[in-house]
Design a protein around this motif. Sequence first.
Motif, mmCIF file in Angstrom:
data_model
loop_
_atom_site.group_PDB
_atom_site.id
_atom_site.type_symbol
_atom_site.label_atom_id
_atom_site.label_comp_id
_atom_site.label_asym_id
_atom_site.label_seq_id
_atom_site.Cartn_x
_atom_site.Cartn_y
_atom_site.Cartn_z
ATOM 1 N N TYR A 70 37.376 25.989 65.761
ATOM 2 C CA TYR A 70 35.968 25.654 65.980
ATOM 3 C C TYR A 70 35.778 24.134 65.968
ATOM 4 C CZ TYR A 70 34.683 30.536 65.005
ATOM 5 O OH TYR A 70 34.546 31.907 65.046
ATOM 6 N N GLY A 71 35.080 23.640 66.994
ATOM 7 C CA GLY A 71 34.806 22.216 67.084
ATOM 8 C C GLY A 71 35.892 21.407 67.758
ATOM 9 N N TYR A 72 36.993 22.050 68.161
ATOM 10 C CA TYR A 72 38.123 21.335 68.748
ATOM 11 C C TYR A 72 38.224 21.529 70.256
ATOM 12 C CZ TYR A 72 40.359 19.806 64.411
ATOM 13 O OH TYR A 72 40.657 19.163 63.236
ATOM 14 N N GLY A 73 37.251 22.206 70.850
ATOM 15 C CA GLY A 73 37.296 22.421 72.287
ATOM 16 C C GLY A 73 36.988 21.162 73.072
ATOM 17 N N CYS A 74 37.269 21.197 74.353
ATOM 18 C CA CYS A 74 36.942 20.101 75.260
ATOM 19 C C CYS A 74 36.716 20.696 76.648
ATOM 20 C CB CYS A 74 38.048 19.044 75.273
ATOM 21 S SG CYS A 74 39.585 19.588 76.039
ATOM 22 N N PRO A 75 36.066 19.957 77.555
ATOM 23 C CA PRO A 75 35.784 20.516 78.882
ATOM 24 C C PRO A 75 37.055 20.811 79.674
ATOM 25 C CG PRO A 75 34.395 18.600 78.430
ATOM 26 C CD PRO A 75 35.436 18.633 77.350
ATOM 27 N N THR A 76 37.086 21.956 80.315
ATOM 28 C CA THR A 76 38.157 22.331 81.241
ATOM 29 C C THR A 76 37.506 22.956 82.468
ATOM 30 O OG1 THR A 76 38.375 24.440 80.083
ATOM 31 C CG2 THR A 76 39.929 22.711 79.470
ATOM 32 N N ARG A 77 38.250 22.984 83.570
ATOM 33 C CA ARG A 77 37.687 23.481 84.824
ATOM 34 C C ARG A 77 38.130 24.900 85.157
ATOM 35 N NH1 ARG A 77 40.143 20.559 88.651
ATOM 36 N NH2 ARG A 77 41.546 19.580 87.143
ATOM 37 N N ARG A 78 39.384 25.208 84.903
ATOM 38 C CA ARG A 78 39.918 26.500 85.317
ATOM 39 C C ARG A 78 40.474 27.333 84.166
ATOM 40 N NH1 ARG A 78 43.919 24.157 89.748
ATOM 41 N NH2 ARG A 78 43.834 22.400 88.287
ATOM 42 N N ILE A 79 40.782 26.708 83.058
ATOM 43 C CA ILE A 79 41.327 27.415 81.901
ATOM 44 C C ILE A 79 40.205 27.615 80.893
ATOM 45 C CG2 ILE A 79 43.007 27.350 80.025
ATOM 46 C CD1 ILE A 79 44.677 25.426 81.816
ATOM 47 N N ARG A 80 39.982 28.856 80.510
ATOM 48 C CA ARG A 80 38.915 29.166 79.557
ATOM 49 C C ARG A 80 39.347 28.773 78.145
ATOM 50 N NH1 ARG A 80 37.071 34.803 77.789
ATOM 51 N NH2 ARG A 80 38.993 35.409 78.843
ATOM 52 N N VAL A 81 38.476 28.109 77.418
ATOM 53 C CA VAL A 81 38.757 27.686 76.042
ATOM 54 C C VAL A 81 37.915 28.527 75.087
ATOM 55 C CG1 VAL A 81 38.634 25.802 74.358
ATOM 56 C CG2 VAL A 81 39.354 25.335 76.720
ATOM 57 N N LEU A 82 38.592 29.223 74.184
ATOM 58 C CA LEU A 82 37.934 29.985 73.138
ATOM 59 C C LEU A 82 38.111 29.268 71.805
ATOM 60 C CD1 LEU A 82 39.188 33.569 74.117
ATOM 61 C CD2 LEU A 82 37.091 32.413 74.841
ATOM 62 N N GLU A 83 37.210 29.492 70.875
ATOM 63 C CA GLU A 83 37.306 28.870 69.559
ATOM 64 C C GLU A 83 37.275 29.956 68.483
ATOM 65 O OE1 GLU A 83 34.387 25.806 69.057
ATOM 66 O OE2 GLU A 83 35.228 24.556 70.649
ATOM 67 N N ALA A 84 38.026 29.706 67.404
ATOM 68 C CA ALA A 84 38.122 30.672 66.317
ATOM 69 C C ALA A 84 38.341 29.931 65.006
ATOM 70 C CB ALA A 84 39.252 31.665 66.596
ATOM 71 N N ALA A 85 38.473 30.684 63.922
ATOM 72 C CA ALA A 85 38.542 30.093 62.583
ATOM 73 C C ALA A 85 39.957 29.686 62.215
ATOM 74 C CB ALA A 85 38.000 31.079 61.546
ATOM 75 N N HIS A 86 40.036 28.637 61.416
ATOM 76 C CA HIS A 86 41.280 28.137 60.845
ATOM 77 C C HIS A 86 40.931 27.504 59.500
ATOM 78 C CE1 HIS A 86 44.509 25.273 60.021
ATOM 79 N NE2 HIS A 86 45.272 26.004 60.817
ATOM 80 N N PRO A 87 41.670 27.763 58.409
ATOM 81 C CA PRO A 87 42.979 28.416 58.339
ATOM 82 C C PRO A 87 42.951 29.921 58.069
ATOM 83 C CG PRO A 87 42.507 27.377 56.242
ATOM 84 C CD PRO A 87 41.333 27.074 57.147
ATOM 85 N N VAL A 88 41.774 30.496 57.791
ATOM 86 C CA VAL A 88 41.691 31.944 57.560
ATOM 87 C C VAL A 88 41.097 32.584 58.806
ATOM 88 C CG1 VAL A 88 40.708 33.773 56.136
ATOM 89 C CG2 VAL A 88 41.446 31.630 55.070
ATOM 90 N N PRO A 89 41.796 33.542 59.426
ATOM 91 C CA PRO A 89 41.364 34.082 60.728
ATOM 92 C C PRO A 89 40.057 34.858 60.646
ATOM 93 C CG PRO A 89 43.206 35.345 59.840
ATOM 94 C CD PRO A 89 43.058 34.145 58.966
ATOM 95 N N ASP A 90 39.383 34.963 61.810
ATOM 96 C CA ASP A 90 38.125 35.698 61.895
ATOM 97 C C ASP A 90 38.106 36.572 63.142
ATOM 98 O OD1 ASP A 90 37.721 33.892 63.958
ATOM 99 O OD2 ASP A 90 35.822 33.104 63.198
ATOM 100 N N ALA A 91 36.960 37.227 63.374
ATOM 101 C CA ALA A 91 36.829 38.154 64.502
ATOM 102 C C ALA A 91 36.960 37.450 65.844
ATOM 103 C CB ALA A 91 35.491 38.891 64.417
ATOM 104 N N ALA A 92 36.549 36.184 65.920
ATOM 105 C CA ALA A 92 36.692 35.442 67.179
ATOM 106 C C ALA A 92 38.169 35.259 67.523
ATOM 107 C CB ALA A 92 36.000 34.086 67.071
#
Length: 420
Positions: A70-92
């Motif tokens: 979460y918070g580490y994404g950046c703009p991309t054109r063709r590759i989809r960027v998903l965000e999730a929890a770290h260091p304990v995993p979550d549903a995302a």
Amino acid sequence: MNGNDRALLERLFRVAVMAADPETALRSTLPARPRGRTIVVGAGKGAAQLAAAFERLWDGPLEGVVVTRYGYGCPTRRIRVLEAAHPVPDAAGLAASRALFEAVRGLGPEDLVVALVCGGGSSLLPCPPGPLTLEDEADLNRALLASGAPISVMNAIRKHVSGIKGGRLAAAAHPARVVSLVVSDVPGDDPAQVASGPTIPDPLDRAAARALAASWRIALPPRVAAWLDGAEAAAPDPADPRFARTETRVIASARLSLEAAAAAAQAGGVPAVILSDAIEGEARDVGRVHAAIAREVATRGRPFARPAVILSGGETTVTLRGAGGRGGRNAEFLLAFAIAAEGLPVAALAADTDGIDGSEDNAGAFACGTSAGRLREAGLDPVACLGANDAWGAFDRLGDLFDTGPTGTNVNDFRAILVR
């Protein structure tokens, strides 16, 4: 710490991070274009930046999906960027694992899968096997993080409590060709350990994982322990024919970053030495050892003369002893260092190259020979802070936290000690 020393240490950190810049790292390692489709998958705290750089460099059609913190994404054109929890995993993260499997489903022998893998992917790709649940995997992560075990041990266990790690994602992409481009954040740069190797199989079997958990006295959650005692869904064997067309390239590492920082220090007129790029162990113990080396240099001029910059990398661990303390492994290293190096003409920076030290928002912190004394003047006992795992609180009180924000890469810890 004077401003010049702090500026030098920060500049060396920036140089180390730039040496692992995603576009620079990828440029000379791109695979040949396939006749079929190009699918990009990936995971880690620098996965979005790697994806964006890959898009800029690739001269053909592509599609895909990567997951980052979460918070580490950046703009991309063709590759989809998903965000999730770290260091304990979550549903995302669970949904992201499903998206990666969907991206590689139904591919043929003329298709290419490019896996962009970097540190942090283990937590970002939960995929509980068999009867286990997301909460079981989260409980496992909590137990591992509190154990003080090295990252190699954590990942050896994680990949046997997963439906995606240990090469399983690459196996799902068969018969497509799979090329893994890895930014290493593990001591020794074994690519199968980075993000627990979603596209890279490992010969370590389940019995070995159980033995590691026992030897490190890791309190495995009961349901996870029961799963490891069973024989279901063993991790793929590296000799499995589904891996015949896989290839792995380590494109950036702590070694390369430390060498770049050493060259920058030398160019600035300060001799530099690299102790190792693969130091592991309890953070506070490693801090004390570094302080002892700095003391030997400062007082006896050995094993090398001062002035000098002492550099090291790797990944230390923290065994949780206190309740409610805050601070990652780099801050804990530095607090132990500051206590042991009190009175010495030293200045130090320890920080994670991804910009986040543990679960806090800072990359690390600065310390010097006066840090312990200044803490006492501020009403804090540095030894008590260390005992409570509250290094963050100590350096926050001094105003010596080091904040960078996400850097877009991750080659593990960076430590620099200047001995004047």
